[in-house]
Design a protein around this motif. Sequence first.
Motif, PDB file in Angstrom:
ATOM      1  N   ILE A   1      -3.132  -2.646  14.907  1.00 57.07           N
ATOM      2  CA  ILE A   1      -3.728  -1.371  14.475  1.00 57.07           C
ATOM      3  C   ILE A   1      -5.100  -1.180  15.125  1.00 57.07           C
ATOM      4  CG2 ILE A   1      -4.689  -0.149  12.472  1.00 57.07           C
ATOM      5  CD1 ILE A   1      -2.340  -1.375  10.828  1.00 57.07           C
ATOM      6  N   ILE A   2      -5.887  -2.241  15.175  1.00 53.69           N
ATOM      7  CA  ILE A   2      -7.217  -2.123  15.803  1.00 53.69           C
ATOM      8  C   ILE A   2      -7.055  -1.893  17.300  1.00 53.69           C
ATOM      9  CG2 ILE A   2      -9.403  -3.331  16.273  1.00 53.69           C
ATOM     10  CD1 ILE A   2      -9.062  -4.660  13.497  1.00 53.69           C
ATOM     11  N   ASN A   3      -6.084  -2.560  17.902  1.00 54.14           N
ATOM     12  CA  ASN A   3      -5.841  -2.326  19.334  1.00 54.14           C
ATOM     13  C   ASN A   3      -5.300  -0.927  19.604  1.00 54.14           C
ATOM     14  OD1 ASN A   3      -6.880  -4.684  20.362  1.00 54.14           O
ATOM     15  ND2 ASN A   3      -4.958  -5.812  20.066  1.00 54.14           N
ATOM     16  N   ASP A   4      -4.731  -0.279  18.587  1.00 54.61           N
ATOM     17  CA  ASP A   4      -4.346   1.135  18.713  1.00 54.61           C
ATOM     18  C   ASP A   4      -5.567   2.059  18.653  1.00 54.61           C
ATOM     19  OD1 ASP A   4      -1.655   0.635  18.873  1.00 54.61           O
ATOM     20  OD2 ASP A   4      -1.147   1.296  16.843  1.00 54.61           O
ATOM     21  N   GLY A   5      -6.744   1.483  18.510  1.00 53.63           N
ATOM     22  CA  GLY A   5      -7.962   2.294  18.465  1.00 53.63           C
ATOM     23  C   GLY A   5      -8.290   2.841  17.086  1.00 53.63           C
ATOM     24  N   ARG A   6      -7.746   2.201  16.058  1.00 53.06           N
ATOM     25  CA  ARG A   6      -8.000   2.680  14.699  1.00 53.06           C
ATOM     26  C   ARG A   6      -8.821   1.680  13.900  1.00 53.06           C
ATOM     27  NH1 ARG A   6      -4.737   7.020  13.408  1.00 53.06           N
ATOM     28  NH2 ARG A   6      -3.321   7.515  15.112  1.00 53.06           N
ATOM     29  N   ILE A   7      -9.553   2.197  12.905  1.00 53.06           N
ATOM     30  CA  ILE A   7     -10.178   1.329  11.912  1.00 53.06           C
ATOM     31  C   ILE A   7      -9.073   0.952  10.942  1.00 53.06           C
ATOM     32  CG2 ILE A   7     -11.911   1.132  10.104  1.00 53.06           C
ATOM     33  CD1 ILE A   7     -13.417   3.481  11.473  1.00 53.06           C
ATOM     34  N   CYS A   8      -8.887  -0.343  10.718  1.00 55.62           N
ATOM     35  CA  CYS A   8      -7.767  -0.767   9.872  1.00 55.62           C
ATOM     36  C   CYS A   8      -8.194  -0.809   8.406  1.00 55.62           C
ATOM     37  CB  CYS A   8      -7.280  -2.139  10.325  1.00 55.62           C
ATOM     38  SG  CYS A   8      -5.833  -2.664   9.409  1.00 55.62           S
ATOM     39  N   LEU A   9      -7.536  -0.027   7.587  1.00 55.10           N
ATOM     40  CA  LEU A   9      -7.791  -0.033   6.139  1.00 55.10           C
ATOM     41  C   LEU A   9      -6.630  -0.744   5.460  1.00 55.10           C
ATOM     42  CD1 LEU A   9      -9.130   0.838   3.461  1.00 55.10           C
ATOM     43  CD2 LEU A   9      -7.916   3.017   3.672  1.00 55.10           C
ATOM     44  N   THR A  10      -6.890  -1.951   4.945  1.00 56.95           N
ATOM     45  CA  THR A  10      -5.838  -2.722   4.283  1.00 56.95           C
ATOM     46  C   THR A  10      -5.958  -2.573   2.776  1.00 56.95           C
ATOM     47  OG1 THR A  10      -5.861  -4.326   6.093  1.00 56.95           O
ATOM     48  CG2 THR A  10      -4.823  -5.017   4.040  1.00 56.95           C
ATOM     49  N   LEU A  11      -4.865  -2.185   2.144  1.00 51.58           N
ATOM     50  CA  LEU A  11      -4.841  -2.031   0.689  1.00 51.58           C
ATOM     51  C   LEU A  11      -4.102  -3.215   0.073  1.00 51.58           C
ATOM     52  CD1 LEU A  11      -3.659   1.716   0.561  1.00 51.58           C
ATOM     53  CD2 LEU A  11      -6.018   0.868   0.538  1.00 51.58           C
ATOM     54  N   GLY A  12      -4.797  -3.955  -0.844  1.00 51.19           N
ATOM     55  CA  GLY A  12      -4.138  -5.085  -1.487  1.00 51.19           C
ATOM     56  C   GLY A  12      -3.566  -4.690  -2.822  1.00 51.19           C
ATOM     57  N   GLY A  13      -2.883  -5.613  -3.296  1.00 50.73           N
ATOM     58  CA  GLY A  13      -2.710  -7.030  -3.024  1.00 50.73           C
ATOM     59  C   GLY A  13      -3.947  -7.840  -3.430  1.00 50.73           C
ATOM     60  N   ASP A  14      -3.694  -9.168  -3.556  1.00 47.40           N
ATOM     61  CA  ASP A  14      -4.805 -10.027  -3.959  1.00 47.40           C
ATOM     62  C   ASP A  14      -5.623 -10.459  -2.748  1.00 47.40           C
ATOM     63  OD1 ASP A  14      -4.254 -12.884  -3.077  1.00 47.40           O
ATOM     64  OD2 ASP A  14      -2.379 -12.509  -4.145  1.00 47.40           O
ATOM     65  N   HIS A  15      -6.773 -11.080  -3.025  1.00 46.40           N
ATOM     66  CA  HIS A  15      -7.758 -11.295  -1.961  1.00 46.40           C
ATOM     67  C   HIS A  15      -7.391 -12.399  -0.980  1.00 46.40           C
ATOM     68  CE1 HIS A  15     -12.293 -10.251  -1.334  1.00 46.40           C
ATOM     69  NE2 HIS A  15     -11.567 -10.014  -0.267  1.00 46.40           N
ATOM     70  N   SER A  16      -6.289 -13.134  -1.233  1.00 47.15           N
ATOM     71  CA  SER A  16      -5.880 -14.127  -0.233  1.00 47.15           C
ATOM     72  C   SER A  16      -5.530 -13.427   1.083  1.00 47.15           C
ATOM     73  CB  SER A  16      -4.686 -14.949  -0.734  1.00 47.15           C
ATOM     74  OG  SER A  16      -3.550 -14.129  -0.932  1.00 47.15           O
ATOM     75  N   LEU A  17      -5.292 -12.115   1.038  1.00 40.93           N
ATOM     76  CA  LEU A  17      -4.946 -11.408   2.271  1.00 40.93           C
ATOM     77  C   LEU A  17      -6.141 -11.291   3.224  1.00 40.93           C
ATOM     78  CD1 LEU A  17      -6.179  -8.269   2.157  1.00 40.93           C
ATOM     79  CD2 LEU A  17      -4.303  -7.973   0.554  1.00 40.93           C
ATOM     80  N   GLY A  18      -7.346 -11.605   2.715  1.00 41.33           N
ATOM     81  CA  GLY A  18      -8.519 -11.616   3.602  1.00 41.33           C
ATOM     82  C   GLY A  18      -8.379 -12.610   4.742  1.00 41.33           C
ATOM     83  N   ILE A  19      -7.559 -13.636   4.544  1.00 42.65           N
ATOM     84  CA  ILE A  19      -7.319 -14.615   5.606  1.00 42.65           C
ATOM     85  C   ILE A  19      -6.722 -13.901   6.821  1.00 42.65           C
ATOM     86  CG2 ILE A  19      -6.065 -16.720   6.247  1.00 42.65           C
ATOM     87  CD1 ILE A  19      -5.745 -17.203   3.130  1.00 42.65           C
ATOM     88  N   GLY A  20      -5.688 -13.109   6.570  1.00 36.83           N
ATOM     89  CA  GLY A  20      -4.988 -12.430   7.671  1.00 36.83           C
ATOM     90  C   GLY A  20      -5.771 -11.261   8.258  1.00 36.83           C
ATOM     91  N   THR A  21      -6.480 -10.501   7.398  1.00 37.80           N
ATOM     92  CA  THR A  21      -7.153  -9.315   7.939  1.00 37.80           C
ATOM     93  C   THR A  21      -8.347  -9.705   8.811  1.00 37.80           C
ATOM     94  OG1 THR A  21      -8.494  -9.055   5.932  1.00 37.80           O
ATOM     95  CG2 THR A  21      -6.445  -7.799   6.034  1.00 37.80           C
ATOM     96  N   VAL A  22      -9.138 -10.668   8.348  1.00 39.54           N
ATOM     97  CA  VAL A  22     -10.296 -11.080   9.155  1.00 39.54           C
ATOM     98  C   VAL A  22      -9.806 -11.733  10.446  1.00 39.54           C
ATOM     99  CG1 VAL A  22     -12.349 -12.565   9.246  1.00 39.54           C
ATOM    100  CG2 VAL A  22     -11.822 -11.301   7.145  1.00 39.54           C
TER     101      VAL A  22
END
Length: 350
Positions: free
Chosen positions: A108-129
């Motif tokens: 998504i970032i390589n598509d030139g977009r700011i990625c807005l991730t909606l959780g879900g619990d905070h363990s997903l911070g591992i993948g988004t960062v």
Amino acid sequence: MFKPLRPHGSYRALRRWLHSERETKIGILGVPFDKGQPKVGVANGPDAIRNAGLVDQLASIHKKINIKDYGNVSYEINEEIEKHVPNMRDYVHIASCNYELSKNVERIINDGRICLTLGGDHSLGIGTVDGHIKAKQENVCVLWVDAHADLNTNKTSSSGNVHGMPMALLASELSDYWPYLPGMDWQRPVISIRNVAYIGLRSVDAYERLIIDRLGITAFGMEEVENYGISTVVNMALERIDPEARRSIHVSFDVDSLDSLEAPSTGTAVRGGLTLREGVHIMESVYKTGRLGAMDLVEVNPSIGTEGDVKRTVEAAIHVIMAAFGHSRKGLIPRDAALPLQTFPHQTSD
Ligand SMILES: NC(=[NH2+])NCCC[C@H](N)C(=O)O
Ligand SMILES: [Mn+2]
Ligand SMILES: [Mn+2]
């Protein structure tokens, strides 16, 4: 002190730039994931936020907002990970989901977009960062807005819930404190803790406190918010993690950073937190830098509390997101429009 990205020119030109419409491309990604903590419901966070009208509200900020909803991340269990890791609940799910998530965020970032991730619990911070850093070749800093530090390792955690561990997995300074993590080879401890700042802390475990002090982590708890005010706190945080004002900013916003009166529908609510105004202020300040690269909005749990609690929590989340993408409480100047003064009736000359 802190230098927003801006065109050269007068103070008035700067003000105008800050308060005018700006081309913004957003990619929304839902992560209906709840295995990082024990309560049911947080997997429905993304749809609760969408169903409250997120996309329409974002689109209403101004005409230069371009939104693409990439849907929800789905993952298959990686069968090769048969090993479980001590004191990390549902480890196999954590490793498998974050692997897919990281790839999606990177794309998504390589598509030139700011990625807005909606959780879900905070363990997903591992993948988004992780995905953000892969897309931007490391040039990333992180603002972790949370009541909690999420800095436990599997040895220090008293709960075994991985939503209390993502920062410890991401920080390069802590890599020696982890055992080998099967199926997580894609996940490098990607970021120096010097490029991370916390805002909103008020429930920090003993070992988390030890790590924060030993490593000198930039941490603005509620006490600092009281002492300095939110505006100074955000500026100091950005100045510390991005002194040259050139990094891509990742904001991982745990809705429990907000006071539990503002956001009651969350799994580990803590009283005495940020007001919604302070949460909005943080995101307005980040927007003004022009360098937001990715944002997570996590831990909204529509199964907790009354219908009114859920509505209030989801609305708070949407206010915070709107501020991140340019909604201004002052109002916005249409970038191209000239003021049609002659059409104002009280200005006709007779
Ligand atoms: N993302 C969160 N809400 N984390 C809460 C973590 C709570 C506690 N520190 C733990 O390790 O379990
Ligand atoms: Mn939290
Ligand atoms: Mn958190």
